[in-house]
Design a protein around this motif. Structure first.
Motif, PDB file in Angstrom:
ATOM      1  N   ILE A   1      -7.944  56.688  52.912  1.00 40.90           N
ATOM      2  CA  ILE A   1      -7.578  55.173  53.253  1.00 40.90           C
ATOM      3  C   ILE A   1      -5.723  54.405  51.885  1.00 40.90           C
ATOM      4  CG2 ILE A   1      -7.764  52.412  53.234  1.00 40.90           C
ATOM      5  CD1 ILE A   1     -10.459  52.783  53.917  1.00 40.90           C
ATOM      6  N   LEU A   2      -6.290  55.504  50.917  1.00 39.98           N
ATOM      7  CA  LEU A   2      -5.084  55.040  49.662  1.00 39.98           C
ATOM      8  C   LEU A   2      -3.955  55.893  50.431  1.00 39.98           C
ATOM      9  CD1 LEU A   2      -7.183  54.954  46.644  1.00 39.98           C
ATOM     10  CD2 LEU A   2      -6.016  53.039  47.482  1.00 39.98           C
ATOM     11  N   ARG A   3      -4.305  57.094  50.692  1.00 38.02           N
ATOM     12  CA  ARG A   3      -3.199  58.000  50.607  1.00 38.02           C
ATOM     13  C   ARG A   3      -2.667  57.715  51.805  1.00 38.02           C
ATOM     14  NH1 ARG A   3      -5.872  62.682  50.073  1.00 38.02           N
ATOM     15  NH2 ARG A   3      -6.622  62.849  52.419  1.00 38.02           N
ATOM     16  N   ARG A   4      -3.086  56.821  52.854  1.00 41.89           N
ATOM     17  CA  ARG A   4      -2.649  56.467  54.020  1.00 41.89           C
ATOM     18  C   ARG A   4      -1.553  55.528  53.811  1.00 41.89           C
ATOM     19  NH1 ARG A   4      -7.332  55.912  58.261  1.00 41.89           N
ATOM     20  NH2 ARG A   4      -7.974  57.283  57.445  1.00 41.89           N
ATOM     21  N   ARG A   5      -1.798  54.883  53.452  1.00 43.41           N
ATOM     22  CA  ARG A   5      -1.366  53.128  52.044  1.00 43.41           C
ATOM     23  C   ARG A   5       0.042  53.991  51.826  1.00 43.41           C
ATOM     24  NH1 ARG A   5      -5.492  48.755  50.629  1.00 43.41           N
ATOM     25  NH2 ARG A   5      -6.650  47.967  52.778  1.00 43.41           N
ATOM     26  N   ARG A   6      -0.104  54.837  50.829  1.00 44.99           N
ATOM     27  CA  ARG A   6       0.978  54.976  50.060  1.00 44.99           C
ATOM     28  C   ARG A   6       1.945  55.754  50.836  1.00 44.99           C
ATOM     29  NH1 ARG A   6      -2.820  56.936  46.514  1.00 44.99           N
ATOM     30  NH2 ARG A   6      -3.053  58.828  47.470  1.00 44.99           N
ATOM     31  N   GLU A   7       1.301  56.251  51.830  1.00 42.25           N
ATOM     32  CA  GLU A   7       2.669  57.114  52.675  1.00 42.25           C
ATOM     33  C   GLU A   7       3.299  55.962  53.818  1.00 42.25           C
ATOM     34  OE1 GLU A   7      -0.136  59.977  55.214  1.00 42.25           O
ATOM     35  OE2 GLU A   7      -0.192  60.939  53.465  1.00 42.25           O
ATOM     36  N   LEU A   8       2.493  54.856  53.849  1.00 44.65           N
ATOM     37  CA  LEU A   8       3.244  53.649  54.651  1.00 44.65           C
ATOM     38  C   LEU A   8       4.247  52.909  54.101  1.00 44.65           C
ATOM     39  CD1 LEU A   8       3.110  52.037  57.157  1.00 44.65           C
ATOM     40  CD2 LEU A   8       1.328  50.737  56.683  1.00 44.65           C
ATOM     41  N   ALA A   9       4.057  52.590  51.959  1.00 43.85           N
ATOM     42  CA  ALA A   9       4.762  52.173  51.758  1.00 43.85           C
ATOM     43  C   ALA A   9       5.773  53.406  51.806  1.00 43.85           C
ATOM     44  CB  ALA A   9       3.905  52.071  50.609  1.00 43.85           C
ATOM     45  N   GLU A  10       5.749  55.050  51.213  1.00 39.91           N
ATOM     46  CA  GLU A  10       6.998  55.088  50.846  1.00 39.91           C
ATOM     47  C   GLU A  10       7.397  55.075  52.226  1.00 39.91           C
ATOM     48  OE1 GLU A  10       5.508  59.713  50.558  1.00 39.91           O
ATOM     49  OE2 GLU A  10       4.890  58.622  48.288  1.00 39.91           O
ATOM     50  N   THR A  11       7.049  55.462  53.443  1.00 39.16           N
ATOM     51  CA  THR A  11       7.668  55.311  54.549  1.00 39.16           C
ATOM     52  C   THR A  11       8.688  53.917  55.137  1.00 39.16           C
ATOM     53  OG1 THR A  11       6.409  56.593  55.891  1.00 39.16           O
ATOM     54  CG2 THR A  11       8.286  55.000  57.618  1.00 39.16           C
ATOM     55  N   LEU A  12       7.939  52.610  54.699  1.00 42.39           N
ATOM     56  CA  LEU A  12       8.278  51.367  54.553  1.00 42.39           C
ATOM     57  C   LEU A  12      10.150  51.430  53.566  1.00 42.39           C
ATOM     58  CD1 LEU A  12       5.775  49.628  55.004  1.00 42.39           C
ATOM     59  CD2 LEU A  12       7.132  50.016  56.936  1.00 42.39           C
ATOM     60  N   ARG A  13      10.006  52.336  52.497  1.00 34.79           N
ATOM     61  CA  ARG A  13      10.931  52.345  51.875  1.00 34.79           C
ATOM     62  C   ARG A  13      11.691  53.119  51.846  1.00 34.79           C
ATOM     63  NH1 ARG A  13       7.108  52.399  47.916  1.00 34.79           N
ATOM     64  NH2 ARG A  13       6.621  54.611  47.763  1.00 34.79           N
ATOM     65  N   SER A  14      11.983  54.115  52.602  1.00 36.03           N
ATOM     66  CA  SER A  14      13.005  54.795  53.361  1.00 36.03           C
ATOM     67  C   SER A  14      14.471  54.169  53.756  1.00 36.03           C
ATOM     68  CB  SER A  14      11.918  56.014  54.180  1.00 36.03           C
ATOM     69  OG  SER A  14      11.553  56.742  53.210  1.00 36.03           O
TER      70      SER A  14
END
Length: 86
Positions: free
Chosen positions: A73-86
């Motif tokens: 869950i934490l990994r998915r949240r980090r990946e989503l946050a990175e995608t949204l920052r891009s």
């Protein structure tokens, strides 16, 4: 709980309240499943899971999620946050 009682009031409604904590820190898969069954019926499951994620608790079953599941869950949240920052 005395410092921020409103932040932790959900704990008073946890189905596991009063249960031996060892039940939620199993050493095998069947123990995890037993804990998850209790969590499945808990009215504060979401709050419990968020607490464990926020505080980076890496042991035991919290909010129905095993250690491995919380890492995912934490990994998915980090990946989503990175995608949204891009």
């Amino acid at each position: 709980m005395e410092d921020h009682p409103e932040q932790y009031v959900w704990m008073l409604n946890a189905k596991c309240r009063g249960v031996n904590p060892a039940e939620f820190f199993p050493s095998d898969g069947s123990g995890v499943e037993t804990a998850q069954r209790m969590c499945a019926e808990c009215p504060v499951r979401a709050e419990c899971l968020e607490y464990a994620l926020e505080h980076r608790i890496d042991q035991g079953v919290w909010g129905g999620a095993s250690e491995r599941e919380r890492r995912r869950i934490l990994r998915r949240r980090r990946e989503l946050a990175e995608t949204l920052r891009s």
